[in-house]
Design an enzyme around this catalytic site. Structure first.
Site, PDB file in Angstrom:
ATOM      1  N   TYR A   1       0.675  -2.414  -8.439  1.00 53.72           N
ATOM      2  CA  TYR A   1       2.123  -2.513  -8.296  1.00 53.72           C
ATOM      3  C   TYR A   1       2.506  -2.211  -6.854  1.00 53.72           C
ATOM      4  O   TYR A   1       1.676  -1.805  -6.048  1.00 53.72           O
ATOM      5  CB  TYR A   1       2.814  -1.581  -9.290  1.00 53.72           C
ATOM      6  CG  TYR A   1       2.667  -2.084 -10.706  1.00 53.72           C
ATOM      7  CD1 TYR A   1       3.530  -3.046 -11.211  1.00 53.72           C
ATOM      8  CD2 TYR A   1       1.625  -1.654 -11.514  1.00 53.72           C
ATOM      9  CE1 TYR A   1       3.381  -3.541 -12.497  1.00 53.72           C
ATOM     10  CE2 TYR A   1       1.469  -2.142 -12.802  1.00 53.72           C
ATOM     11  CZ  TYR A   1       2.347  -3.086 -13.281  1.00 53.72           C
ATOM     12  OH  TYR A   1       2.184  -3.585 -14.541  1.00 53.72           O
ATOM     13  N   HIS A   2       3.776  -2.415  -6.515  1.00 54.11           N
ATOM     14  CA  HIS A   2       4.177  -2.319  -5.108  1.00 54.11           C
ATOM     15  C   HIS A   2       3.950  -0.907  -4.549  1.00 54.11           C
ATOM     16  O   HIS A   2       3.993   0.079  -5.258  1.00 54.11           O
ATOM     17  CB  HIS A   2       5.635  -2.753  -4.927  1.00 54.11           C
ATOM     18  CG  HIS A   2       6.637  -1.868  -5.595  1.00 54.11           C
ATOM     19  ND1 HIS A   2       6.937  -1.977  -6.925  1.00 54.11           N
ATOM     20  CD2 HIS A   2       7.392  -0.868  -5.108  1.00 54.11           C
ATOM     21  CE1 HIS A   2       7.851  -1.075  -7.223  1.00 54.11           C
ATOM     22  NE2 HIS A   2       8.140  -0.383  -6.145  1.00 54.11           N
ATOM     23  N   GLY A   3       3.632  -0.887  -3.276  1.00 52.28           N
ATOM     24  CA  GLY A   3       3.440   0.375  -2.572  1.00 52.28           C
ATOM     25  C   GLY A   3       2.079   1.016  -2.732  1.00 52.28           C
ATOM     26  O   GLY A   3       1.847   2.109  -2.213  1.00 52.28           O
TER      27      GLY A   3
ATOM     28  N   THR B   1       2.905   2.034  -9.350  1.00 50.79           N
ATOM     29  CA  THR B   1       3.735   1.957  -8.159  1.00 50.79           C
ATOM     30  C   THR B   1       3.513   3.136  -7.219  1.00 50.79           C
ATOM     31  O   THR B   1       3.530   4.295  -7.629  1.00 50.79           O
ATOM     32  CB  THR B   1       5.217   1.931  -8.581  1.00 50.79           C
ATOM     33  OG1 THR B   1       5.422   0.804  -9.429  1.00 50.79           O
ATOM     34  CG2 THR B   1       6.142   1.844  -7.393  1.00 50.79           C
ATOM     35  N   SER B   2       3.302   2.829  -5.950  1.00 53.64           N
ATOM     36  CA  SER B   2       3.175   3.805  -4.857  1.00 53.64           C
ATOM     37  C   SER B   2       2.015   4.779  -5.013  1.00 53.64           C
ATOM     38  O   SER B   2       1.988   5.812  -4.351  1.00 53.64           O
ATOM     39  CB  SER B   2       4.476   4.576  -4.658  1.00 53.64           C
ATOM     40  OG  SER B   2       5.497   3.691  -4.266  1.00 53.64           O
TER      41      SER B   2
END
Length: 194
Positions: free
Chosen positions: A101-103, A128-129
């Protein structure tokens, strides 16, 4: 290479409920775009055309916001959902059917030489992240929670969360007895992994 691209498209269609058709995936998904840039850059990197490989890689980063070093080894079916801010380092190895996922950062700690980035197994999901740092191994089927910082190996089929990340134990199946609104007893099977 084209066989891998077809597989990547199919995998994105299976993992993203928002993907309506293959044309949308090819034209509009940054995950698909960066994988095409990466495959060309990696080919140049393997032929020791390092400057050209980095130029292709940085062009892909400019257009997608995703940075994959051309020296990284990426399996088929990588899906980077939304993508912005994802970084995959030079000695990172990513298995098949991985979802990022993003990050997400698959990076180094600055303390290692040689193999200094993580090895990610097959069918892994990284939230994410999350940051996976150093020459650690994430086993097949593992899950890394959002914002986790992984500094140690994660075994196969395990879930890691927190800063620094720790393995969450799976609870055995248990029977919980509850009463419904009429006062009748009911049994519920607890199968959740906490």
């Amino acid at each position: 290479m084209f066989k891998n691209i077809r597989y990547d498209i199919k995998n994105i269609m299976e993992n993203d409920p928002a993907a309506r058709n293959w044309l949308e995936v090819v034209l509009l998904y940054p995950s698909m775009h960066i994988l095409i840039y990466y495959r060309f850059a990696h080919l140049c990197y393997k032929h020791k055309l390092f400057f050209i490989a980095r130029a292709i890689s940085q062009t892909g980063r400019f257009f997608t916001g995703i940075e994959i070093h051309p020296g990284a080894k990426i399996g088929k079916g990588l899906f980077i959902d939304h993508g912005m801010g994802v970084v995959i380092g030079e000695t990172a190895e990513v298995g098949d059917n991985v979802v990022l996922y993003h990050g997400v950062t698959l990076g180094g700690t600055g303390k290692h030489t040689g193999k200094r980035h993580p090895t990610i197994g097959n069918n892994v999901i990284i939230g994410t992240s999350a940051k996976v740092l150093g020459p650690v191994t994430v086993g097949d089927g593992a899950k890394i929670g959002a914002n986790a910082v992984v500094l140690k190996d994660v075994p196969s089929m395990a879930t890691a969360v927190g800063v620094p990340a720790r393995i969450i134990p799976k609870l055995p199946k248990t029977i919980i007895e509850i009463k419904d609104f009429r006062g009748r007893k009911k049994n519920i099977y607890n199968e959740y992994v906490i």
